[in-house]
Design an enzyme around this catalytic site. Structure first.
Site, PDB file in Angstrom:
ATOM      1  N   ASP A 159      -2.791   4.072   5.634  1.00  0.00           N
ATOM      2  CA  ASP A 159      -1.862   4.742   4.711  1.00  0.00           C
ATOM      3  C   ASP A 159      -2.599   5.354   3.525  1.00  0.00           C
ATOM      4  OD1 ASP A 159       0.788   4.342   5.844  1.00  0.00           O
ATOM      5  OD2 ASP A 159       0.434   2.203   5.507  1.00  0.00           O
TER       6      ASP A 159
ATOM      7  N   ASP B  48       7.905   3.676  11.134  1.00  0.00           N
ATOM      8  CA  ASP B  48       7.069   3.078  10.080  1.00  0.00           C
ATOM      9  C   ASP B  48       7.942   2.594   8.933  1.00  0.00           C
ATOM     10  OD1 ASP B  48       5.101   2.415   8.247  1.00  0.00           O
ATOM     11  OD2 ASP B  48       4.307   4.451   8.036  1.00  0.00           O
TER      12      ASP B  48
ATOM     13  N   PHE C 112       5.281   2.271  -0.398  1.00  0.00           N
ATOM     14  CA  PHE C 112       5.031   0.838  -0.564  1.00  0.00           C
ATOM     15  C   PHE C 112       5.262   0.087   0.740  1.00  0.00           C
ATOM     16  CE2 PHE C 112       6.521   2.712  -4.482  1.00  0.00           C
ATOM     17  CZ  PHE C 112       5.508   2.360  -5.368  1.00  0.00           C
TER      18      PHE C 112
HETATM   19  C1  DX5 Z   1       4.881   2.953   3.573  1.00  0.00           C
HETATM   20  C2  DX5 Z   1       3.773   2.955   4.585  1.00  0.00           C
HETATM   21  C3  DX5 Z   1       3.908   1.947   5.651  1.00  0.00           C
HETATM   22  C4  DX5 Z   1       3.886   0.520   5.177  1.00  0.00           C
HETATM   23  C5  DX5 Z   1       4.581  -0.340   6.192  1.00  0.00           C
HETATM   24  O1  DX5 Z   1       4.814   4.103   2.819  1.00  0.00           O
HETATM   25  O2  DX5 Z   1       3.689   4.226   5.212  1.00  0.00           O
HETATM   26  O3  DX5 Z   1       2.936   2.152   6.672  1.00  0.00           O
HETATM   27  O4  DX5 Z   1       2.596   0.034   4.972  1.00  0.00           O
HETATM   28  O5  DX5 Z   1       4.640  -1.630   5.695  1.00  0.00           O
HETATM   29  P1  DX5 Z   1       5.784  -2.637   6.128  1.00  0.00           P
HETATM   30  O6  DX5 Z   1       5.618  -2.880   7.599  1.00  0.00           O
HETATM   31  O7  DX5 Z   1       5.476  -3.832   5.300  1.00  0.00           O
HETATM   32  O8  DX5 Z   1       7.104  -2.004   5.802  1.00  0.00           O
HETATM   33 ZN    ZN Z   2       2.447   4.484   7.042  1.00  0.00          ZN
END
Ligand code: DX5
Ligand code: ZN
Length: 233
Positions: free
Chosen positions: A41, A185, A149
Site C-alpha cells: 500500500d 481490499d 488506513f
Molecule cells: C487501505 C489499504 C488496505 C488495508 C487493508 O487503504 O488499501 O490494503 O491495508 O487492511 P485491512 O485488511 O486491515 O482492512
Molecule cells: Zn490496499
C-alpha cells in the site's frame, strides 16, 4: 457469479499492518504461510490522508520473496512512480482513476513496464470508469473501505458492486476478452470472506486479519488457512 468461487482464491496480505521494523522477515513469513501475493500500500498524504512506503522499500523486500508484489498506488499524480516501481520489482500495479489525468495512458504505461495493470474503485466511485478500457485491464480492485488506513470495517454495499463487476468480467471473457482478476481490499475477515468470494472476488487483500496474529507459533498460516476454509465453506 464467479464460476469457481474458491478454486482460484488468491490471498494478498497487506504489509500495511506488518511490523515495519522487520519487513523482510514479515514478507518471508507470509510467503511461507501460503500467501499468493504481497499487497503493498503506497500512500502519499495527498490522495489519501496517510503516508507510507515507496519504491525503495519495494526494492528492499523484493529479494525476500518470489511471490508477486501487488502495488496499490494511493497517490496523485500516478505516472512518474510507475517506472520506479517496475524497476523496484513490482509485478502488479493498480491506481485510482481519479488520481490520473489520462487513465488509458496510465494503464498502457504500466503494461509497457512489464507489469499487470489495474484500476482501483473506491466505495463511492462509479463502475463507469471501466467502460472504455476493458482490453487494458488485468485486474480490477474494489475498495471495501475508504482508502487510507488498515483495520477499518467492510462496507457491505461492496457485495452488490462485486456481483456486477463479476458479471461484466464474464461477459467480456465470453466475447473473446482477456481474463481479469477481481480483487477486494478492506475489512476482509474470516466471518465475511465467504460472501465476498460468492459475490465474485477471486483475490482478497487482508491486512489486519493476517498480521494481528503473532507468527511465532505459525499464526499467519493458521489465519490464512482459516480464511481459505471460511471462503470454501
Ligand atoms: C487501505 C489499504 C488496505 C488495508 C487493508 O487503504 O488499501 O490494503 O491495508 O487492511 P485491512 O485488511 O486491515 O482492512
Ligand atoms: Zn490496499
Amino acid at each position: 457469479m464467479n464460476p469457481t468461487p474458491t478454486a482460484t482464491l488468491r490471498l494478498a496480505p497487506s504489509i500495511l499492518s506488518a511490523d515495519f521494523a522487520r519487513l523482510g522477515e514479515e514478507v518471508r513469513a507470509i510467503q511461507a504461510a501460503g500467501a499468493d501475493l504481497v499487497h503493498f500500500d503506497v500512500m502519499d498524504n495527498h490522495y489519501v490522508p496517510n503516508l507510507t512506503i515507496g519504491p525503495l522499500v519495494c526494492e528492499a523486500i523484493r529479494p525476500h520473496v518470489t511471490i508477486p508484489i501487488d502495488v496499490h498506488l494511493m497517490v496523485e499524480p500516478v505516472d512518474s512512480l510507475i517506472p520506479l516501481f517496475a524497476k523496484a520489482g513490482a509485478n502488479l500495479i493498480t491506481f485510482h482513476p481519479e488520481a490520473s489525468r489520462h487513465v488509458d495512458r496510465t494503464l498502457s504505461l504500466i503494461r509497457e513496464h512489464g507489469c499487470k495493470a489495474g484500476l482501483v474503485l473506491n466505495p463511492a466511485t462509479s463502475l463507469e470508469w471501466l467502460d472504455h478500457i476493458w482490453s487494458k485491464l488485468d485486474i480490477i480492485l474494489l475498495m471495501s473501505v475508504n482508502p487510507g488506513f488498515g483495520g477499518q470495517k467492510f462496507i457491505p454495499a461492496t457485495l452488490a458492486k462485486l456481483r456486477t463487476v463479476r458479471q461484466r468480467i464474464e461477459a467480456h471473457r465470453v466475447s473473446g476478452g482477456q481474463d481479469i482478476w477481481l480483487e477486494v481490499d478492506g475489512g476482509v475477515k474470516a466471518d465475511n470472506i465467504h460472501e465476498i468470494v460468492m459475490a465474485g472476488a477471486d483475490t482478497c487483500v487482508a491486512g489486519s486479519a493476517v498480521f494481528s496474529a503473532p507468527d511465532a507459533d505459525g499464526g499467519y498460516r493458521t489465519v490464512m488457512q482459516a480464511l481459505r476454509q471460511a471462503a470454501a465453506r
